[in-house]
Design a protein around this motif. Structure first.
Motif, PDB file in Angstrom:
ATOM      1  N   GLY A  14      14.665  -0.846   8.332  1.00 56.68           N
ATOM      2  CA  GLY A  14      15.157   0.220   7.468  1.00 56.68           C
ATOM      3  C   GLY A  14      16.658   0.327   7.434  1.00 56.68           C
ATOM      4  N   ASP A  15      17.177   0.897   6.351  1.00 57.10           N
ATOM      5  CA  ASP A  15      18.617   1.095   6.157  1.00 57.10           C
ATOM      6  C   ASP A  15      19.395  -0.206   6.237  1.00 57.10           C
ATOM      7  OD1 ASP A  15      18.313   3.861   5.847  1.00 57.10           O
ATOM      8  OD2 ASP A  15      18.424   4.191   8.004  1.00 57.10           O
ATOM      9  N   GLY A  16      18.760  -1.301   5.846  1.00 56.58           N
ATOM     10  CA  GLY A  16      19.422  -2.597   5.846  1.00 56.58           C
ATOM     11  C   GLY A  16      19.570  -3.248   7.201  1.00 56.58           C
ATOM     12  N   VAL A  17      18.972  -2.663   8.238  1.00 57.52           N
ATOM     13  CA  VAL A  17      19.084  -3.188   9.601  1.00 57.52           C
ATOM     14  C   VAL A  17      17.921  -4.134   9.891  1.00 57.52           C
ATOM     15  CG1 VAL A  17      19.120  -2.592  12.057  1.00 57.52           C
ATOM     16  CG2 VAL A  17      20.277  -1.124  10.386  1.00 57.52           C
ATOM     17  N   VAL A  87       8.221   0.869  16.500  1.00 56.90           N
ATOM     18  CA  VAL A  87       7.012   1.053  15.701  1.00 56.90           C
ATOM     19  C   VAL A  87       7.036   0.134  14.480  1.00 56.90           C
ATOM     20  CG1 VAL A  87       5.735   2.694  14.278  1.00 56.90           C
ATOM     21  CG2 VAL A  87       6.642   3.406  16.504  1.00 56.90           C
ATOM     22  N   LYS A  88       8.176   0.048  13.820  1.00 55.92           N
ATOM     23  CA  LYS A  88       8.276  -0.777  12.613  1.00 55.92           C
ATOM     24  C   LYS A  88       8.139  -2.260  12.934  1.00 55.92           C
ATOM     25  CE  LYS A  88      11.084   2.667  10.223  1.00 55.92           C
ATOM     26  NZ  LYS A  88      12.456   3.077   9.845  1.00 55.92           N
ATOM     27  N   VAL A  89       8.677  -2.678  14.068  1.00 52.64           N
ATOM     28  CA  VAL A  89       8.532  -4.083  14.468  1.00 52.64           C
ATOM     29  C   VAL A  89       7.059  -4.403  14.728  1.00 52.64           C
ATOM     30  CG1 VAL A  89       8.987  -5.714  16.342  1.00 52.64           C
ATOM     31  CG2 VAL A  89      10.866  -4.408  15.344  1.00 52.64           C
ATOM     32  N   ALA A  90       6.375  -3.548  15.467  1.00 53.01           N
ATOM     33  CA  ALA A  90       4.956  -3.775  15.739  1.00 53.01           C
ATOM     34  C   ALA A  90       4.155  -3.801  14.445  1.00 53.01           C
ATOM     35  CB  ALA A  90       4.423  -2.702  16.684  1.00 53.01           C
ATOM     36  N   GLN A  91       4.446  -2.873  13.544  1.00 56.28           N
ATOM     37  CA  GLN A  91       3.734  -2.830  12.272  1.00 56.28           C
ATOM     38  C   GLN A  91       3.997  -4.071  11.437  1.00 56.28           C
ATOM     39  OE1 GLN A  91       5.147   1.015  10.822  1.00 56.28           O
ATOM     40  NE2 GLN A  91       3.109   1.889  11.120  1.00 56.28           N
TER      41      GLN A  91
END
Length: 287
Positions: A14-17, A87-91
């Protein structure tokens, strides 16, 4: 340098990261979060063992290693922000639930992940750290000198970054030296990689630590009475004997289902005693 046998991925959070993430294995997922002044490479021994029967996901935290290092806007390096990254990496790899193991700074991120996302974290392990509020509480008097870097990097932007950037290898190398009981645990090529990565990340590393004296304190104070509901394992050096506190009692206030023990190795236990860390994780996952 990377962990042998692991694939490298760029994962947007998110946010370009984007985060640099190492992944290997199959089975139930375990996310490994590194500490300071390291990268995901610190898990090389532990990760290889766990990957035999688990999916192992080892990111460089935002601001560290080969992950992106966005400019700090106040909450960029809050542990709440970094927990959302986890959480986003796992998803991104198809997992809504996972175990998380953190060392040092990564352990603080793991704890915040467990507090903010209890429905996603199945098990949690923290290696050689105290919860943020308790860390500040136990540092007082002359013994607080052991944590001088915490106070240095808590200062407003400008001075800490300039001081550290003036001699980054001396600064980061100091911790690799004094926190290690077995110098052979971090061989020259690994040490060089940690120094390379840290040298390129001074502003973001300082921002991570500054967050633990500002926004993380705010978040943890608001959640002071919230406990970790999943099984928790903590392994740490006997800092309590030196600084005068009961580490197990501190963690027992944070975790409902706690397995706590002190260790005889140095701070970098995943490198100094990987067998102990692997056993800790495997015992935790069996609970």
């Amino acid at each position: 340098m990377h962990i042998h046998g692991f694939e490298q991925h760029r994962v947007p959070v998110g946010d370009g990261v984007e985060l640099n993430v190492a992944k290997a294995g199959t089975g139930t997922p375990v996310v490994l979060l590194h500490g300071f002044p390291q990268t995901h490479l610190m898990w090389r021994h532990v990760a290889a063992d766990l990957a035999a029967d688990h999916t192992v996901i080892a990111p460089d935290l935002r601001g560290y290693g080969d992950s992106d290092k966005p400019a700090d806007t106040g909450r960029t390096y809050a542990k709440r922000t970094m927990a959302a990254d986890v959480v986003k990496v796992a998803q991104a790899f198809g997992y809504d639930r996972f175990a998380v193991v953190g060392h040092d700074r990564g352990a603080l991120v793991a704890v915040r992940t467990g507090l903010d996302h209890p429905d996603r974290v199945t098990h949690l392990a923290a290696l050689d750290v105290l919860p943020t509020l308790d860390m500040w509480d136990v540092l007082h008097g002359t013994t607080a000198a052991i944590g001088f870097h915490l106070f240095l990097m808590a200062q407003p932007p400008g001075l800490p970054e300039r001081l550290i950037a003036a001699a980054p290898d001396d600064f980061f190398g100091h911790f690799l030296d004094v926190w290690t009981q077995d110098p052979t645990a971090i061989p020259p090529d690994v040490r060089a990689e940690y120094l390379r990565a840290s040298r390129a990340a001074v502003p973001s590393i300082v921002a991570d630590y500054r967050a633990s004296a500002t926004v993380d304190v705010e978040d943890d104070t608001a959640d002071r009475d919230t406990t970790l509901r999943m099984p928790v394992a903590v392994r740490q050096q006997d800092w309590g004997a030196f600084l005068g506190f009961d580490a197990r009692a501190i963690w027992a206030r944070q975790a409902d289902d706690l397995d706590h023990a002190t260790v005889q190795c140095g701070h970098f236990m995943a490198e100094e005693d990987p067998a102990l860390v692997v056993k800790t994780i495997r015992d935790l996952l069996a609970r």
